[in-house]
Design a protein around this motif. Sequence first.
Motif, PDB file in Angstrom:
ATOM      1  N   ASP A   1       0.811  -1.224   0.000  1.00  0.00           N
ATOM      2  CA  ASP A   1       0.000   0.000   0.000  1.00  0.00           C
ATOM      3  C   ASP A   1       0.842   1.270   0.000  1.00  0.00           C
ATOM      4  N   HIS A   2       2.104   1.146   0.411  1.00  0.00           N
ATOM      5  CA  HIS A   2       3.010   2.303   0.488  1.00  0.00           C
ATOM      6  C   HIS A   2       4.339   1.912  -0.160  1.00  0.00           C
ATOM      7  N   PRO A   3       4.328   1.634  -1.463  1.00  0.00           N
ATOM      8  CA  PRO A   3       5.494   1.016  -2.113  1.00  0.00           C
ATOM      9  C   PRO A   3       6.741   1.894  -2.156  1.00  0.00           C
ATOM     10  N   ARG A   4       6.595   3.210  -1.963  1.00  0.00           N
ATOM     11  CA  ARG A   4       7.759   4.080  -2.027  1.00  0.00           C
ATOM     12  C   ARG A   4       8.444   4.281  -0.676  1.00  0.00           C
ATOM     13  N   ASP A   5       7.981   3.561   0.333  1.00  0.00           N
ATOM     14  CA  ASP A   5       8.558   3.692   1.671  1.00  0.00           C
ATOM     15  C   ASP A   5       9.862   2.894   1.757  1.00  0.00           C
ATOM     16  N   ALA A   6      10.971   3.600   1.713  1.00  0.00           N
ATOM     17  CA  ALA A   6      12.281   2.944   1.675  1.00  0.00           C
ATOM     18  C   ALA A   6      12.614   2.254   2.993  1.00  0.00           C
ATOM     19  N   PHE A   7      12.137   2.803   4.099  1.00  0.00           N
ATOM     20  CA  PHE A   7      12.416   2.172   5.392  1.00  0.00           C
ATOM     21  C   PHE A   7      11.747   0.812   5.476  1.00  0.00           C
ATOM     22  N   LEU A   8      10.478   0.732   5.125  1.00  0.00           N
ATOM     23  CA  LEU A   8       9.792  -0.566   5.135  1.00  0.00           C
ATOM     24  C   LEU A   8      10.460  -1.543   4.182  1.00  0.00           C
ATOM     25  N   MET A   9      10.847  -1.053   3.012  1.00  0.00           N
ATOM     26  CA  MET A   9      11.491  -1.910   2.015  1.00  0.00           C
ATOM     27  C   MET A   9      12.744  -2.567   2.593  1.00  0.00           C
ATOM     28  N   LYS A  10      13.608  -1.770   3.206  1.00  0.00           N
ATOM     29  CA  LYS A  10      14.862  -2.300   3.742  1.00  0.00           C
ATOM     30  C   LYS A  10      14.627  -3.156   4.981  1.00  0.00           C
ATOM     31  N   LEU A  11      13.653  -2.767   5.799  1.00  0.00           N
ATOM     32  CA  LEU A  11      13.387  -3.514   7.030  1.00  0.00           C
ATOM     33  C   LEU A  11      12.894  -4.920   6.730  1.00  0.00           C
ATOM     34  N   VAL A  12      11.946  -5.058   5.817  1.00  0.00           N
ATOM     35  CA  VAL A  12      11.446  -6.396   5.507  1.00  0.00           C
ATOM     36  C   VAL A  12      12.529  -7.214   4.805  1.00  0.00           C
ATOM     37  N   HIS A  13      13.372  -6.569   4.024  1.00  0.00           N
ATOM     38  CA  HIS A  13      14.509  -7.250   3.393  1.00  0.00           C
ATOM     39  C   HIS A  13      15.431  -7.841   4.463  1.00  0.00           C
ATOM     40  N   ALA A  14      15.695  -7.052   5.503  1.00  0.00           N
ATOM     41  CA  ALA A  14      16.577  -7.511   6.576  1.00  0.00           C
ATOM     42  C   ALA A  14      15.974  -8.688   7.331  1.00  0.00           C
ATOM     43  N   ILE A  15      14.677  -8.627   7.594  1.00  0.00           N
ATOM     44  CA  ILE A  15      14.037  -9.720   8.336  1.00  0.00           C
ATOM     45  C   ILE A  15      14.016 -10.991   7.499  1.00  0.00           C
ATOM     46  N   ARG A  16      13.692 -10.867   6.228  1.00  0.00           N
ATOM     47  CA  ARG A  16      13.660 -12.065   5.379  1.00  0.00           C
ATOM     48  C   ARG A  16      15.060 -12.635   5.180  1.00  0.00           C
ATOM     49  N   PHE A  17      16.075 -11.798   5.233  1.00  0.00           N
ATOM     50  CA  PHE A  17      17.448 -12.304   5.174  1.00  0.00           C
ATOM     51  C   PHE A  17      17.741 -13.185   6.389  1.00  0.00           C
ATOM     52  N   VAL A  18      17.334 -12.734   7.566  1.00  0.00           N
ATOM     53  CA  VAL A  18      17.526 -13.523   8.779  1.00  0.00           C
ATOM     54  C   VAL A  18      16.785 -14.853   8.685  1.00  0.00           C
ATOM     55  N   LEU A  19      15.660 -14.843   7.990  1.00  0.00           N
ATOM     56  CA  LEU A  19      14.863 -16.062   7.823  1.00  0.00           C
ATOM     57  C   LEU A  19      15.374 -16.953   6.694  1.00  0.00           C
ATOM     58  N   GLY A  20      16.382 -16.496   5.953  1.00  0.00           N
ATOM     59  CA  GLY A  20      16.871 -17.273   4.822  1.00  0.00           C
ATOM     60  C   GLY A  20      15.866 -17.382   3.698  1.00  0.00           C
ATOM     61  N   ASP A  21      14.981 -16.390   3.596  1.00  0.00           N
ATOM     62  CA  ASP A  21      13.880 -16.431   2.625  1.00  0.00           C
ATOM     63  C   ASP A  21      14.263 -15.647   1.367  1.00  0.00           C
ATOM     64  N   ALA A  22      15.069 -16.253   0.520  1.00  0.00           N
ATOM     65  CA  ALA A  22      15.542 -15.572  -0.682  1.00  0.00           C
ATOM     66  C   ALA A  22      14.400 -15.244  -1.632  1.00  0.00           C
ATOM     67  N   ALA A  23      13.498 -16.189  -1.820  1.00  0.00           N
ATOM     68  CA  ALA A  23      12.368 -15.944  -2.715  1.00  0.00           C
ATOM     69  C   ALA A  23      11.502 -14.809  -2.189  1.00  0.00           C
ATOM     70  N   GLY A  24      11.305 -14.758  -0.873  1.00  0.00           N
ATOM     71  CA  GLY A  24      10.536 -13.685  -0.279  1.00  0.00           C
ATOM     72  C   GLY A  24      11.207 -12.334  -0.428  1.00  0.00           C
ATOM     73  N   MET A  25      12.527 -12.304  -0.286  1.00  0.00           N
ATOM     74  CA  MET A  25      13.262 -11.057  -0.496  1.00  0.00           C
ATOM     75  C   MET A  25      13.048 -10.552  -1.916  1.00  0.00           C
ATOM     76  N   ARG A  26      13.162 -11.453  -2.861  1.00  0.00           N
ATOM     77  CA  ARG A  26      13.031 -11.042  -4.258  1.00  0.00           C
ATOM     78  C   ARG A  26      11.609 -10.582  -4.566  1.00  0.00           C
ATOM     79  N   ALA A  27      10.611 -11.327  -4.097  1.00  0.00           N
ATOM     80  CA  ALA A  27       9.220 -10.955  -4.365  1.00  0.00           C
ATOM     81  C   ALA A  27       8.892  -9.606  -3.740  1.00  0.00           C
ATOM     82  N   SER A  28       9.400  -9.369  -2.541  1.00  0.00           N
ATOM     83  CA  SER A  28       9.139  -8.104  -1.856  1.00  0.00           C
ATOM     84  C   SER A  28       9.668  -6.929  -2.665  1.00  0.00           C
ATOM     85  N   ILE A  29      10.903  -7.038  -3.133  1.00  0.00           N
ATOM     86  CA  ILE A  29      11.515  -5.947  -3.894  1.00  0.00           C
ATOM     87  C   ILE A  29      10.821  -5.775  -5.245  1.00  0.00           C
TER      88      ILE A  29
END
Length: 476
Positions: A137-165
């Motif tokens: 809903d807020h795709p231009r929010d850079a903080f949310l973008m990086k934060l979810v990337h960091a969490i999915r990295f900790v989870l080892g969720d490569a596919a999720g990282m890519r889909a999110s971006i």
Amino acid sequence: MPPTDAMPDAMPDPNADLLEARAGDALTLPDAEARAAWSATVRAFLAHGTQTPERLADTLERAPDFAMGHAAHGLFCLLLARRELVAVAEEDWRRAEAARHAAGAHPCEAAVVDALRDWLDGAPSRAAARLDATLADHPRDAFLMKLVHAIRFVLGDAAGMRASIETVRGAYDADHPALGFLLGCHAFALEETGAYDAAERIGRRAVELCPDDAWGLHAVAHVYDMTGRAEAGRVWLEGNTAAFAHCNNFRFHVWWHLALMYLDKGDTDRVIALYDEEIRRERTDDYRDISNAASLLMRLEIEGVNVGGRWEELARLAETRIDDRCNVFADLHSMLSLGGGGRRAEADALISSIALHAEEASDMGRVAAEAGVPAASGLDAYFRGNYFSAFHHLNRARPRLASVGGSHAQRDVFERLAIDAALRAGLAGEAERLIRERLALRGALDRFACERLEKVESLKRAAHIMQDEGLRAVPV
């Protein structure tokens, strides 16, 4: 959504207010000074900058009722995977909740507060899903973008990282001040999902747009590692040291990548020098720094290099983290440290701790059960010289090992150990299978694989000779 090779021609202003990209007036920030402080916090976070904690503290001093700021601090604490910081994160959530009730909260703020609660309740995967839903809903929010990337990295969720971006990529036009940082995250997610050509191209563009994008720089280094181009990786990193000089301890990880390039070239003296001068420049007990150090020493030992007393320092630090039970990736590198330092009793205690973690009904508890326990048992068997058992435990962990988090390059130390254990146990066929599976993931042979394939062939020839009836002695 643009194709992965779509590139902007213009250069965004790196000093622009990052909040302008997301109608930031809706945030519960009291004035322009607080707004500027939060924008600076976001930019430091995107760049892995040393000033991130100070910028956040400045924001909260100016805006004590800023719910997102308190929640961000709590999530940063949880990302550090330290038992003592869980209580700090809990207090951050209480402050964020109080701020939400006192001053209200923009939907992005509310999502971050609730994501902190999700993780505190043992569900970082739910936190990531919540943030991704808000990000849609807020795709231009850079903080949310990086934060979810960091969490999915900790989870080892490569596919999720890519889909999110890739879900938000189209919202980042040439004027978005965080475009370079988004491309850096995209490059890393592409690399972790095997799209090496696109990852290299986009990662290079990320660094062009944001010269301090250490994450994008390191994404390209990952490509070189995974495609067996150590010399190109060396040139890339040594030619761009300014891109990570400003970083927090992430700079040690980038130096670690350079050490991997030299290891693949067989220059172990340079690897040791980088270890002493850069990778362990600051002898912290941050699990990310320990993982850099322990995995590099382990790689050296597999190559037959005497690392001297360097394990001792890591083992002493690992002893203090036996009961953390926050992050399985951290626990496994503590196992390496304890094993390398000869701490048998402490290693047993850590295995018991991981087994306790495996009983928890949480995301990390499931990871501990499915990957942590067998992997830790395999590492323990390896250090005890029981290579047959080590191979079987590590092989059992392998299908779920990505769930411990980190990257392919970081987890490769466990692949190397499984292969080495198979070879030491005389399991030539199993070793060859693992090498071939590793090759399928990486896309190219590196020096490690080439030399182990030679050992496999040597074992096969020896076995053939042993089984040749014509060479057996005939009784008189």
